[in-house]
Design a protein around this motif. Structure first.
Motif, PDB file in Angstrom:
ATOM      1  N   VAL A 191       0.836  -1.204   0.000  1.00 19.23           N
ATOM      2  CA  VAL A 191       0.000   0.000   0.000  1.00 19.23           C
ATOM      3  C   VAL A 191       0.871   1.253   0.000  1.00 19.23           C
ATOM      4  N   ARG A 192       1.884   1.234   0.838  1.00 19.08           N
ATOM      5  CA  ARG A 192       2.766   2.383   0.955  1.00 19.08           C
ATOM      6  C   ARG A 192       3.464   2.687  -0.371  1.00 19.08           C
ATOM      7  N   ARG A 193       3.922   1.643  -1.056  1.00 21.65           N
ATOM      8  CA  ARG A 193       4.617   1.839  -2.331  1.00 21.65           C
ATOM      9  C   ARG A 193       3.667   2.343  -3.414  1.00 21.65           C
ATOM     10  N   LEU A 194       2.460   1.786  -3.435  1.00 18.49           N
ATOM     11  CA  LEU A 194       1.498   2.230  -4.437  1.00 18.49           C
ATOM     12  C   LEU A 194       1.066   3.668  -4.166  1.00 18.49           C
ATOM     13  N   ARG A 195       0.901   4.022  -2.910  1.00 18.46           N
ATOM     14  CA  ARG A 195       0.539   5.395  -2.573  1.00 18.46           C
ATOM     15  C   ARG A 195       1.664   6.361  -2.966  1.00 18.46           C
ATOM     16  N   ALA A 196       2.906   5.903  -2.800  1.00 15.47           N
ATOM     17  CA  ALA A 196       4.045   6.751  -3.167  1.00 15.47           C
ATOM     18  C   ALA A 196       4.060   7.059  -4.661  1.00 15.47           C
ATOM     19  N   GLY A 248      -4.674   5.957  -6.182  1.00 12.97           N
ATOM     20  CA  GLY A 248      -5.774   6.227  -5.264  1.00 12.97           C
ATOM     21  C   GLY A 248      -6.169   4.981  -4.495  1.00 12.97           C
ATOM     22  N   LEU A 249      -6.953   5.184  -3.453  1.00 11.10           N
ATOM     23  CA  LEU A 249      -7.349   4.064  -2.594  1.00 11.10           C
ATOM     24  C   LEU A 249      -8.202   3.038  -3.339  1.00 11.10           C
ATOM     25  N   SER A 250      -9.016   3.501  -4.280  1.00 15.07           N
ATOM     26  CA  SER A 250      -9.867   2.551  -5.012  1.00 15.07           C
ATOM     27  C   SER A 250      -9.021   1.587  -5.840  1.00 15.07           C
ATOM     28  N   SER A 251      -7.972   2.111  -6.493  1.00 13.67           N
ATOM     29  CA  SER A 251      -7.090   1.245  -7.282  1.00 13.67           C
ATOM     30  C   SER A 251      -6.321   0.288  -6.377  1.00 13.67           C
ATOM     31  N   ILE A 252      -5.846   0.799  -5.239  1.00 13.40           N
ATOM     32  CA  ILE A 252      -5.098  -0.044  -4.305  1.00 13.40           C
ATOM     33  C   ILE A 252      -5.989  -1.152  -3.762  1.00 13.40           C
ATOM     34  N   THR A 253      -7.225  -0.805  -3.444  1.00  8.69           N
ATOM     35  CA  THR A 253      -8.168  -1.812  -2.946  1.00  8.69           C
ATOM     36  C   THR A 253      -8.408  -2.892  -3.987  1.00  8.69           C
ATOM     37  N   ASP A 254      -8.549  -2.482  -5.262  1.00  7.87           N
ATOM     38  CA  ASP A 254      -8.755  -3.466  -6.337  1.00  7.87           C
ATOM     39  C   ASP A 254      -7.578  -4.432  -6.428  1.00  7.87           C
ATOM     40  N   VAL A 255      -6.359  -3.915  -6.284  1.00 13.40           N
ATOM     41  CA  VAL A 255      -5.170  -4.776  -6.342  1.00 13.40           C
ATOM     42  C   VAL A 255      -5.157  -5.745  -5.170  1.00 13.40           C
ATOM     43  N   LEU A 256      -5.412  -5.236  -3.975  1.00 14.93           N
ATOM     44  CA  LEU A 256      -5.360  -6.072  -2.779  1.00 14.93           C
ATOM     45  C   LEU A 256      -6.452  -7.138  -2.764  1.00 14.93           C
ATOM     46  N   HIS A 257      -7.583  -6.822  -3.381  1.00 17.45           N
ATOM     47  CA  HIS A 257      -8.687  -7.780  -3.431  1.00 17.45           C
ATOM     48  C   HIS A 257      -8.637  -8.670  -4.672  1.00 17.45           C
ATOM     49  N   GLY A 258      -7.609  -8.477  -5.493  1.00 22.75           N
ATOM     50  CA  GLY A 258      -7.448  -9.327  -6.668  1.00 22.75           C
ATOM     51  C   GLY A 258      -8.346  -8.984  -7.824  1.00 22.75           C
TER      52      GLY A 258
END
Length: 318
Positions: free
Chosen positions: A60-65, A69-79
């Motif tokens: 999450v930290r690397r993607l935020r850097a 956005g949180l929606s894209s990060i959530t999509d990655v984490l949830h597959g």
């Protein structure tokens, strides 16, 4: 075991914060947003797996850097999306943003460099065309209306050669030229003038518009080569094929009278049409457009009937 660490390997939110370098409130926020899942201790406190949750927070930290956005990060984490997919989407979004900023920067420079006498008109023009994508769409809609009922696939070929894409990083001169193009096609009278140029006199008599469009298009392809070679307009095969195409489409034959009819109410010397193609040629650099080919054919047709050439007629119209 350290304070905040249980025998089952779970750690408290404070310990996870210490190990990851993130603030407790940040970790709590990620939990509330569904990015990070926690377990509950018997006392009701949030507990985390130090390995899996630590890796998750690192990602999450690397993607935020990188600005995700949180929606894209959530999509990655949830597959739901791969990292490659969200990177491609973000790159495309940035391309659009950069193009928008480049257009705005060029617009500002165009106003800044205008003379005091030009500034008000230039500001008004550029205020009307604030987005390059919208300006390009205006040009596409214009030609789709003009060329109807020609099939869309053939219109796309025409557009691909004759309609300039907005420059990715335009100069002040280019943004002014493109904005003027968009302003020109917003005039309904220009639509009528270009349709008159394309279909000529009495278009209601044309029995097969697509067939006529294809035949005239083949002539224009030949004429484009002549224009490129600086061959002066003249009678001959290209002009004869152009006239025959219009005559056959109306059930008539080539004759001096028919050639004169093709010149009745001709809009080829309309200053707006000439301005449109001059701006287009400025943006397309060395490419020979159908506008130049039409001028060549009109000039040749006018000469064949004993009329004035296109350049002289255009000069008179101005």
């Amino acid at each position: 075991m350290t304070d905040g660490t249980q025998a089952d390997g779970l750690v408290s939110i404070g310990e996870l914060a210490r190990r990851t370098g993130l603030a407790v409130r940040t970790i709590r926020f990620y939990c509330d947003e569904g990015i990070l899942e926690s377990h509950r201790s018997p006392g009701g406190h949030r507990m985390f797996d130090v390995d899996s949750d630590g890796e998750r927070l690192l990602l999450v930290r690397r993607l935020r850097a990188l600005g995700f956005g949180l929606s894209s990060i959530t999509d990655v984490l949830h597959g739901e999306q791969s990292i490659a997919e969200v990177i491609a989407a973000e790159s495309a979004r940035l391309d659009i943003e950069f193009r928008s900023m480049a257009w705005r920067r060029a617009s500002l420079r165009a106003v800044e460099t205008a003379t005091p006498a030009q500034r008000a008109d230039r500001l008004a023009l550029l205020a009307m065309v604030q987005d390059s994508g919208a300006a390009h769409e205006c040009l596409l809609r214009f030609w789709r209306r003009v060329l109807a009922p020609v099939p869309r696939c053939e219109i796309d070929i025409f557009v691909g050669w004759n309609v300039p894409e907005p420059p990715a990083d335009p100069s002040a001169e280019e943004v002014v030229a493109y904005a003027e193009l968009a302003a020109l096609v917003a005039d309904p009278d220009l639509n009528n003038a270009v349709r008159q140029q394309l279909w000529r006199k009495q278009p209601e008599l044309i029995r097969d518009r697509r067939g006529l469009y294809v035949e005239v298009g083949e002539v224009m392809a030949e004429v484009t080569a002549l224009v490129s070679d600086n061959v002066r307009p003249h009678g001959g095969d290209a002009l004869d094929r152009f006239v025959n195409a219009h005559a056959n489409a109306r059930g008539e034959q080539d004759s001096p009278r028919f050639r004169e009819q093709l010149l009745i109410d001709a809009t080829d010397t309309d200053r707006r049409i000439h301005r449109y193609w001059a701006l287009t040629e400025q943006l397309l650099a060395s490419r020979i457009t159908v506008g130049q080919a039409h001028n060549w054919v009109y000039d040749a047709l006018a000469r064949s009937t004993g009329g004035v050439d296109a350049q002289a007629a255009h000069a008179t119209s101005e």
